[in-house]
Design a protein around this motif. Structure first.
Motif, PDB file in Angstrom:
ATOM      1  N   ASP A  45       0.796  -1.227   0.000  1.00  0.00           N
ATOM      2  CA  ASP A  45       0.000   0.000   0.000  1.00  0.00           C
ATOM      3  C   ASP A  45       0.830   1.280   0.000  1.00  0.00           C
ATOM      4  O   ASP A  45       0.298   2.369   0.183  1.00  0.00           O
ATOM      5  N   THR A  46       2.143   1.162  -0.206  1.00  0.00           N
ATOM      6  CA  THR A  46       2.993   2.348  -0.318  1.00  0.00           C
ATOM      7  C   THR A  46       3.807   2.217  -1.591  1.00  0.00           C
ATOM      8  O   THR A  46       4.685   1.348  -1.684  1.00  0.00           O
ATOM      9  N   VAL A  47       3.497   3.054  -2.576  1.00  0.00           N
ATOM     10  CA  VAL A  47       4.098   2.926  -3.911  1.00  0.00           C
ATOM     11  C   VAL A  47       4.589   4.294  -4.372  1.00  0.00           C
ATOM     12  O   VAL A  47       3.833   5.269  -4.382  1.00  0.00           O
ATOM     13  N   GLY A  48       5.850   4.362  -4.765  1.00  0.00           N
ATOM     14  CA  GLY A  48       6.390   5.552  -5.411  1.00  0.00           C
ATOM     15  C   GLY A  48       6.499   5.303  -6.902  1.00  0.00           C
ATOM     16  O   GLY A  48       7.097   4.306  -7.320  1.00  0.00           O
ATOM     17  N   VAL A  49       5.895   6.171  -7.721  1.00  0.00           N
ATOM     18  CA  VAL A  49       5.943   6.042  -9.175  1.00  0.00           C
ATOM     19  C   VAL A  49       6.915   7.085  -9.710  1.00  0.00           C
ATOM     20  O   VAL A  49       6.655   8.291  -9.606  1.00  0.00           O
ATOM     21  N   LEU A  50       8.022   6.647 -10.284  1.00  0.00           N
ATOM     22  CA  LEU A  50       9.076   7.539 -10.738  1.00  0.00           C
ATOM     23  C   LEU A  50       8.843   7.888 -12.200  1.00  0.00           C
ATOM     24  O   LEU A  50       8.907   7.019 -13.079  1.00  0.00           O
ATOM     25  N   THR A  51       8.540   9.155 -12.470  1.00  0.00           N
ATOM     26  CA  THR A  51       8.229   9.600 -13.821  1.00  0.00           C
ATOM     27  C   THR A  51       9.313  10.559 -14.319  1.00  0.00           C
ATOM     28  O   THR A  51      10.023  11.169 -13.533  1.00  0.00           O
ATOM     29  N   GLN A  52       9.399  10.677 -15.645  1.00  0.00           N
ATOM     30  CA  GLN A  52      10.348  11.628 -16.216  1.00  0.00           C
ATOM     31  C   GLN A  52       9.924  12.051 -17.615  1.00  0.00           C
ATOM     32  O   GLN A  52       9.562  13.198 -17.841  1.00  0.00           O
ATOM     33  N   TYR A  53       9.914  11.121 -18.580  1.00  0.00           N
ATOM     34  CA  TYR A  53       9.605  11.462 -19.962  1.00  0.00           C
ATOM     35  C   TYR A  53       8.096  11.674 -20.143  1.00  0.00           C
ATOM     36  O   TYR A  53       7.293  10.836 -19.734  1.00  0.00           O
ATOM     37  N   GLN A  54       7.712  12.796 -20.764  1.00  0.00           N
ATOM     38  CA  GLN A  54       6.309  13.108 -21.055  1.00  0.00           C
ATOM     39  C   GLN A  54       5.383  12.688 -19.900  1.00  0.00           C
ATOM     40  O   GLN A  54       4.499  11.834 -20.065  1.00  0.00           O
ATOM     41  N   PRO A  55       5.551  13.277 -18.713  1.00  0.00           N
ATOM     42  CA  PRO A  55       4.857  12.769 -17.529  1.00  0.00           C
ATOM     43  C   PRO A  55       3.432  13.259 -17.343  1.00  0.00           C
ATOM     44  O   PRO A  55       2.707  12.731 -16.499  1.00  0.00           O
ATOM     45  N   HIS A  56       3.001  14.281 -18.078  1.00  0.00           N
ATOM     46  CA  HIS A  56       1.753  14.971 -17.728  1.00  0.00           C
ATOM     47  C   HIS A  56       0.538  14.043 -17.757  1.00  0.00           C
ATOM     48  O   HIS A  56      -0.255  14.008 -16.808  1.00  0.00           O
ATOM     49  N   GLU A  57       0.382  13.280 -18.831  1.00  0.00           N
ATOM     50  CA  GLU A  57      -0.790  12.406 -18.927  1.00  0.00           C
ATOM     51  C   GLU A  57      -0.724  11.296 -17.887  1.00  0.00           C
ATOM     52  O   GLU A  57      -1.738  10.931 -17.279  1.00  0.00           O
ATOM     53  N   LEU A  58       0.471  10.772 -17.651  1.00  0.00           N
ATOM     54  CA  LEU A  58       0.630   9.725 -16.649  1.00  0.00           C
ATOM     55  C   LEU A  58       0.332  10.258 -15.252  1.00  0.00           C
ATOM     56  O   LEU A  58      -0.362   9.610 -14.454  1.00  0.00           O
ATOM     57  N   ASN A  59       0.834  11.452 -14.940  1.00  0.00           N
ATOM     58  CA  ASN A  59       0.570  12.053 -13.627  1.00  0.00           C
ATOM     59  C   ASN A  59      -0.930  12.265 -13.415  1.00  0.00           C
ATOM     60  O   ASN A  59      -1.477  11.975 -12.343  1.00  0.00           O
ATOM     61  N   ALA A  60      -1.593  12.790 -14.449  1.00  0.00           N
ATOM     62  CA  ALA A  60      -3.029  13.041 -14.338  1.00  0.00           C
ATOM     63  C   ALA A  60      -3.802  11.733 -14.195  1.00  0.00           C
ATOM     64  O   ALA A  60      -4.800  11.659 -13.468  1.00  0.00           O
ATOM     65  N   TYR A  61      -3.337  10.706 -14.892  1.00  0.00           N
ATOM     66  CA  TYR A  61      -4.016   9.408 -14.854  1.00  0.00           C
ATOM     67  C   TYR A  61      -3.928   8.790 -13.456  1.00  0.00           C
ATOM     68  O   TYR A  61      -4.920   8.288 -12.919  1.00  0.00           O
ATOM     69  N   ILE A  62      -2.756   8.842 -12.861  1.00  0.00           N
ATOM     70  CA  ILE A  62      -2.587   8.244 -11.530  1.00  0.00           C
ATOM     71  C   ILE A  62      -3.307   9.062 -10.464  1.00  0.00           C
ATOM     72  O   ILE A  62      -3.982   8.513  -9.591  1.00  0.00           O
ATOM     73  N   GLY A  63      -3.201  10.394 -10.570  1.00  0.00           N
ATOM     74  CA  GLY A  63      -3.879  11.258  -9.616  1.00  0.00           C
ATOM     75  C   GLY A  63      -3.542  10.915  -8.178  1.00  0.00           C
ATOM     76  O   GLY A  63      -2.380  10.720  -7.824  1.00  0.00           O
ATOM     77  N   ALA A  64      -4.565  10.799  -7.365  1.00  0.00           N
ATOM     78  CA  ALA A  64      -4.368  10.450  -5.956  1.00  0.00           C
ATOM     79  C   ALA A  64      -4.388   8.942  -5.720  1.00  0.00           C
ATOM     80  O   ALA A  64      -4.279   8.486  -4.583  1.00  0.00           O
ATOM     81  N   GLY A  65      -4.569   8.157  -6.802  1.00  0.00           N
ATOM     82  CA  GLY A  65      -4.533   6.701  -6.666  1.00  0.00           C
ATOM     83  C   GLY A  65      -5.849   6.052  -6.329  1.00  0.00           C
ATOM     84  O   GLY A  65      -5.888   4.870  -5.962  1.00  0.00           O
ATOM     85  N   LEU A  66      -6.953   6.789  -6.463  1.00  0.00           N
ATOM     86  CA  LEU A  66      -8.265   6.261  -6.063  1.00  0.00           C
ATOM     87  C   LEU A  66      -8.639   4.952  -6.764  1.00  0.00           C
ATOM     88  O   LEU A  66      -9.095   4.017  -6.090  1.00  0.00           O
ATOM     89  N   PRO A  67      -8.472   4.809  -8.098  1.00  0.00           N
ATOM     90  CA  PRO A  67      -8.928   3.565  -8.746  1.00  0.00           C
ATOM     91  C   PRO A  67      -8.249   2.312  -8.207  1.00  0.00           C
ATOM     92  O   PRO A  67      -8.794   1.214  -8.313  1.00  0.00           O
TER      93      PRO A  67
END
Length: 410
Positions: A45-67
């Motif tokens: 239940d503790t996950v760090g997602v490391l982003t870098q390349y073209q992150p905007h859509e991925l960041n928005a998709y993950i959001g607060a992790g509700l799904p």
């Protein structure tokens, strides 16, 4: 720690605007849904997602992790892009450097063990079993492996182990593999050990700062206790156009190990809600996956159709992947192709070709990029990557290198 910052250059136009883990998959999902769901199903239940390349859509998709039930005050999911600290900052230079730059995040939770995952693989795996083996065997590092065909072993990082599973050596894409045990890019480390090696690796200016190239060889050379974890099940690295297409087709096989309907191990996703799919009077659908919100009036065969897709009357789609919001107009033919999000195939256009009608050396999966329009009656040849609107039949761009094999699931 989920590594999701890769560019995915071998996916060509599909990753021009999005990170590889955010590429749509399977009608409803994105690639990153699989490792995230594996975490939740494994009670991590503790996950760090490391982003870098073209992150905007991925960041928005993950959001607060509700799904994924990861919207929590303690732990949960956290998106971790590169950031400025002290007198400056830098991009992640490699997989190990990405973890090194986020040691502060890890140490906030004072863990005994750290699980490292890749964000671009399709599989279902109970990480808890792997962690339990790591704890039981008192390993310093445990690496998940899967058996691959001997003639494909040279494409992977290959591990050689003794009868007790103790790793003897590791080779990155060897010309003459000693075994067929391929690394899955899934690691469990005892954190105190990994931390020391990350610090040592960061102080080496000649290092590539990579797990496969540096951290694992360093630990082997130091005789640390390193074991394999043998995985049995479906696993696919979807880092190429062909493998992405094949993984989607694999879901249609009657004997597929990739069962997305298994209620004991659900794959959660952040897809938006949509009305039920609609099948018109003139539609004909055979052996395909349809997602809610799509509208089918034409013919669909052995294909994966995402939400909000429209296939107009007289259109024919075969052995193809049609991603969210794409439109296939009347009388258009799409065969052995990937049509990306929001793309449009004009009336009477032809995209791709059946492998039986072209020479083997010339055949491959055809791709139309996100938001691109293929004009009426335009022909897009097999293996072509259409990265910009192609409104008239003009000179054809050069095709990328031929895919290794052809075919699909019936």
């Amino acid at each position: 720690m989920l590594l999701a910052g890769g560019q995915g250059s071998r996916l060509y136009v599909l990753t021009a605007n999005v990170a590889k883990p955010a590429v749509p998959f399977g009608g409803k999902y994105r690639i990153i849904d699989f490792p995230l769901s594996n975490c939740v199903n494994s009670n991590i239940d503790t996950v760090g997602v490391l982003t870098q390349y073209q992150p905007h859509e991925l960041n928005a998709y993950i959001g607060a992790g509700l799904p994924w039930d990861l919207d929590r005050l303690e732990g949960g999911v956290r998106v971790l892009p590169p950031y400025v600290k002290g007198k400056g900052g830098e991009w992640y230079k490699g997989t190990a450097n990405a973890i090194y730059q986020n040691m502060g995040f890890i140490e906030t939770y004072d863990p005994e063990y750290v699980l490292i995952l890749s964000g671009d693989h399709i599989y279902k795996m109970d990480y808890a079993q792997m962690i339990n083996q790591h704890r039981r065997t008192q390993a310093d590092c445990t690496i998940a492996v899967i058996e691959v065909p001997a003639d494909e072993a040279c494409r992977f990082g290959i591990l050689n182990a003794d009868a007790d599973g103790v790793i003897l050596d590791f080779e990155e894409k060897p010309k003459k593999p000693k075994s067929n045990l391929a690394s899955m890019g899934v690691y469990v480390f005892t954190w105190s050990k990994l931390r020391a090696y990350l610090l040592e690796d960061n102080n080496n200016p000649k290092s590539r700062n990579d797990f496969g190239s540096n951290i694992i060889p360093m630990m082997l050379n130091a005789d640390e206790r390193m074991l394999i974890y043998q995985f049995k099940g479906y696993w696919k690295d979807v880092g190429t156009i062909e493998s992405l297409w094949e993984a989607n087709m694999d879901m249609l096989a009657t004997d597929s190990e990739l069962d997305i309907f298994d209620r004991s191990w659900p794959i959660y996703c952040g897809a938006k809600s949509a009305p039920p799919h609609f099948v018109g009077e003139s539609a004909r659908i055979t052996h395909s996956l349809l997602t809610e919100g799509c509208e089918i009036h034409g013919e669909v065969e052995n294909s994966v159709i995402f939400t909000d897709v429209v296939i107009q009357p007289g259109a024919f789609v075969k052995y193809s992947i049609v991603m969210p919001g794409a439109v296939i107009e009347k009388e258009a033919v799409v065969e052995y192709a990937i049509i990306a999000e929001g793309a449009r195939v004009g009336r009477g256009a032809r995209v791709g070709a059946d492998p039986s009608v072209v020479p083997v050396a010339d055949w491959g999966v055809t791709v139309v990029a996100q938001g691109v329009t293929v004009g009426p009656d335009v022909v897009v040849k097999t293996r072509e990557m259409v990265g910009a609107d192609k409104l008239t039949q003009e000179a054809d761009p050069p095709a990328p290198p031929a895919a290794g094999k052809k075919g699909g699931r019936a």
